[in-house]
Design a protein around this motif. Structure first.
Motif, PDB file in Angstrom:
ATOM      1  N   PRO A 158     -13.881   7.763 -28.837  1.00  0.00           N
ATOM      2  CA  PRO A 158     -13.123   8.450 -27.786  1.00  0.00           C
ATOM      3  C   PRO A 158     -12.488   9.722 -28.333  1.00  0.00           C
ATOM      4  CG  PRO A 158     -12.569   6.110 -27.885  1.00  0.00           C
ATOM      5  CD  PRO A 158     -13.400   6.414 -29.101  1.00  0.00           C
ATOM      6  N   PRO A 159     -12.314  10.742 -27.490  1.00  0.00           N
ATOM      7  CA  PRO A 159     -11.629  11.966 -27.945  1.00  0.00           C
ATOM      8  C   PRO A 159     -10.260  11.622 -28.527  1.00  0.00           C
ATOM      9  CG  PRO A 159     -12.624  12.290 -25.772  1.00  0.00           C
ATOM     10  CD  PRO A 159     -12.754  10.838 -26.090  1.00  0.00           C
ATOM     11  N   TRP A 206      -7.358  13.098 -28.674  1.00  0.00           N
ATOM     12  CA  TRP A 206      -6.139  13.354 -27.920  1.00  0.00           C
ATOM     13  C   TRP A 206      -6.156  12.714 -26.531  1.00  0.00           C
ATOM     14  CZ3 TRP A 206      -2.827  14.390 -31.277  1.00  0.00           C
ATOM     15  CH2 TRP A 206      -3.092  15.240 -32.341  1.00  0.00           C
ATOM     16  N   LYS A 207      -7.232  12.022 -26.189  1.00  0.00           N
ATOM     17  CA  LYS A 207      -7.283  11.360 -24.887  1.00  0.00           C
ATOM     18  C   LYS A 207      -6.672   9.962 -25.040  1.00  0.00           C
ATOM     19  CE  LYS A 207     -10.363  10.355 -21.018  1.00  0.00           C
ATOM     20  NZ  LYS A 207      -9.579  11.172 -20.074  1.00  0.00           N
ATOM     21  N   ASP A 230      -4.853   6.813 -22.910  1.00  0.00           N
ATOM     22  CA  ASP A 230      -4.648   6.270 -21.571  1.00  0.00           C
ATOM     23  C   ASP A 230      -3.165   6.106 -21.240  1.00  0.00           C
ATOM     24  OD1 ASP A 230      -7.361   6.168 -21.118  1.00  0.00           O
ATOM     25  OD2 ASP A 230      -7.567   4.118 -21.886  1.00  0.00           O
ATOM     26  N   ASN A 234      -2.923  15.394 -22.752  1.00  0.00           N
ATOM     27  CA  ASN A 234      -3.932  15.904 -21.833  1.00  0.00           C
ATOM     28  C   ASN A 234      -4.099  17.402 -22.001  1.00  0.00           C
ATOM     29  OD1 ASN A 234      -4.688  17.013 -18.879  1.00  0.00           O
ATOM     30  ND2 ASN A 234      -5.535  14.955 -19.173  1.00  0.00           N
ATOM     31  N   ASP A 252      -6.228  17.656 -24.984  1.00  0.00           N
ATOM     32  CA  ASP A 252      -7.566  17.146 -24.716  1.00  0.00           C
ATOM     33  C   ASP A 252      -8.400  18.113 -23.882  1.00  0.00           C
ATOM     34  OD1 ASP A 252      -9.561  14.993 -24.785  1.00  0.00           O
ATOM     35  OD2 ASP A 252      -9.128  14.789 -22.639  1.00  0.00           O
ATOM     36  N   THR A 253      -7.742  18.881 -23.000  1.00  0.00           N
ATOM     37  CA  THR A 253      -8.459  19.835 -22.160  1.00  0.00           C
ATOM     38  C   THR A 253      -8.569  21.220 -22.785  1.00  0.00           C
ATOM     39  OG1 THR A 253      -6.371  20.276 -20.979  1.00  0.00           O
ATOM     40  CG2 THR A 253      -7.868  18.646 -20.008  1.00  0.00           C
ATOM     41  N   ASP A 264      -7.365  22.889 -14.859  1.00  0.00           N
ATOM     42  CA  ASP A 264      -7.000  21.642 -15.534  1.00  0.00           C
ATOM     43  C   ASP A 264      -5.557  21.232 -15.243  1.00  0.00           C
ATOM     44  OD1 ASP A 264      -9.510  21.484 -16.850  1.00  0.00           O
ATOM     45  OD2 ASP A 264      -8.799  22.969 -18.293  1.00  0.00           O
TER      46      ASP A 264
END
Length: 509
Positions: free
Chosen positions: A8-9, A11-12, A14, A120, A123-124, A159
């Motif tokens: 998984p990325p 910095w992502k 949940d 986020n 991550d973006t 974003d």
């Protein structure tokens, strides 16, 4: 699992509210060029202090933060000063890492909401914009008991997302969409990095605390706030630096119980000192006694005057003979490297007659204290616990080859400086002007702090007199805005006084 498997990325996340979020927040902050060690320590504190009971906000007074950070220090040293905690929190709010929901004062806690949206943003691919101030972050109350919504909008509105934070869950929705469970959207009117609360927040009352008990406690606290310092001042019995001591006491904001312990300890320290029957025996000022938390320590049974060794013929201070003593150097930069939980080092950049030089201090190792830990401790004792305040200080280093084995702090000389920044600072008990100064080459020469308004009349008069000297030294008749100071040149003497530059030098500048 093979190396080719897709992970998984990084910095992502949940749900960024737990231990993983706390760890990643500190890791992410290392890439923020504005942040120093104090900011990392504070963001780690707030992320870990945020609790489900308070909708994942961090509720703590400055004094509580200072106490906890001191307890966590692996060297057993005092944590950051309350002033530096205040400034660090303020900067984190200005940069968008925190939102201050309720502003505390004295013993009353402030409430902060960590910006859980930073992951986020990273991550973006928008973290560089965030660091450059090109991401607008705001927060709003969702109803009365449904938590908060954080809105982050990078320039260009790409974003952009809202983040709902409450005691039960953390969810992300594209801007403009209603959340599928709550049916709410971000309230209109939220300001950048600010909050528009539907109702003020307050911590729940302590279980079992009766109204009468609570009223009595409140009366005690009011009495302490009004008369406590004077009682402690008289108990300690060393009449020097009263304005500074009053401020240190106000920053501690002791409870009634702690105040009583401090008064008892102050009397014990005074009696122990008096028992020596040596009027010239040295003592801590009350300010230093409070800052070092000596009220929690047993008073020393004897004082030994510091031996002053004769200077050698070359005029340089005498030192232990482990190595050679450098010329006077000026601290230019400090930088922490590594982790305070393992391999931890500090980079020092200095300049002197021989040009610029750099040294690395090994403060901590994976197995315990590093070989340069004592030198680091001496730097803290000489210049304060916040390394961001060290640039501009003078010292000599005792070197054994390439390694620093000791240091001698020295007084700064008279120096020509340029004011490069100036701003008003509003504290609980006073208002100040804080300025940074450099030399002609842009190298740091420390700062200027002037109290122009204070609860203490003597301190206010003293500060206003000093402000008038500063205004005259930079060639102004009056001061209506601190921006008028920026770019001005003056002489700061070794004693910290202000003088105008000679006319010919001022014209040349």
């Amino acid at each position: 699992m093979s190396e080719d498997d897709i992970s998984p990325p990084y910095w992502k996340i949940d749900d960024p509210r737990g231990l993983l979020g706390q760890t990643r927040a500190v890791a992410l902050m290392r890439s923020d060029k504005r942040a120093s060690y104090k900011h990392m320590a504070l963001i780690e504190f707030h992320w870990g202090w945020a609790h489900e009971k308070y909708d994942w906000t961090s509720l703590a007074s400055v004094r509580r933060m200072h106490s906890v950070l001191t307890e966590r220090n692996p060297l057993g040293q005092p944590g950051m000063t309350t002033r530096h905690i205040n400034s660090g929190n303020r900067e984190l709010c200005e940069w968008g890492w925190l939102f201050e929901l309720d502003k505390g004062s004295g013993r009353h806690a402030s409430r902060f909401l960590p910006n859980y949206a930073v992951f986020n943003i990273a991550d973006t691919g928008n973290f560089a914009k965030f660091v450059d101030g090109e991401v607008t972050c705001s927060v709003s109350r969702v109803g009365t008991h449904n938590g908060y919504e954080i809105l982050c909008i990078p320039n260009g509105d790409t974003d952009a997302c809202t983040y709902e934070v409450n005691a039960n869950r953390f969810s992300v929705s594209p801007v403009g969409n209603k959340d599928s469970l709550t049916g709410t959207v971000l309230q209109d009117g939220a300001t950048e990095r600010d909050i528009d609360c539907a109702a003020p927040l307050a911590p729940p009352p302590a279980a079992g605390l009766s109204a009468a008990t609570a009223a009595g406690t409140a009366q005690d606290e009011t009495r302490i706030a009004k008369t406590g310092f004077d009682e402690l001042w008289d108990a300690y019995g060393y009449k020097r630096g009263k304005p500074e001591a009053r401020r240190a006491y106000a920053q501690l904001a002791p409870s009634a119980d702690l105040h009583a312990e401090m008064v008892e300890s102050a009397r014990a320290w005074r009696e122990t000192w008096a028992a020596q029957d040596k009027p010239d025996a040295p003592r801590f000022t009350l300010t230093k006694w409070l800052e070092r938390e000596e009220y929690e320590c047993t008073p020393p049974t004897a004082y030994k005057p510091k031996e002053r060794k004769a200077k050698p013929d070359d005029g340089k201070p005498a030192s232990k003979t482990r190595g050679h003593l450098t010329d006077q150097l000026r601290l230019l930069e400090t930088e922490f490297i590594g982790s305070p939980f393992g391999d931890y080092r500090m980079r020092l950049k200095l300049d002197g007659p021989g040009g610029d030089q750099e040294h690395i201090l090994k403060v901590l190792a994976d197995t315990g204290t590093g070989e340069d830990n004592e030198v680091f401790n001496k730097l803290q004792r000489a210049f304060g616990s916040d390394a961001d305040e060290w640039p501009g200080q003078r010292l000599r280093l005792e070197m054994d080859g390439d390694r620093i084995v000791d240091l001698l702090p020295e007084r700064r000389p008279d120096r020509r400086v340029k004011i490069v920044s100036a701003a008003p600072v509003d504290l609980d008990d006073c208002k100040m002007i804080v300025a940074k100064v450099t030399d002609d080459n842009g190298k740091p020469e420390g700062g200027i702090e002037i109290t122009y308004e204070s609860d203490d009349k003597h301190e206010q008069e003293k500060g206003q007199a000093r402000l008038r000297k500063l205004i005259a030294a930079v060639g102004l008749d009056s001061l209506s805005d601190t921006d008028e100071l920026i770019g001005r040149i003056l002489t700061v003497t070794a004693s910290g006084d202000f003088k105008p530059m000679p006319v010919e030098l001022a014209e040349a500048a």
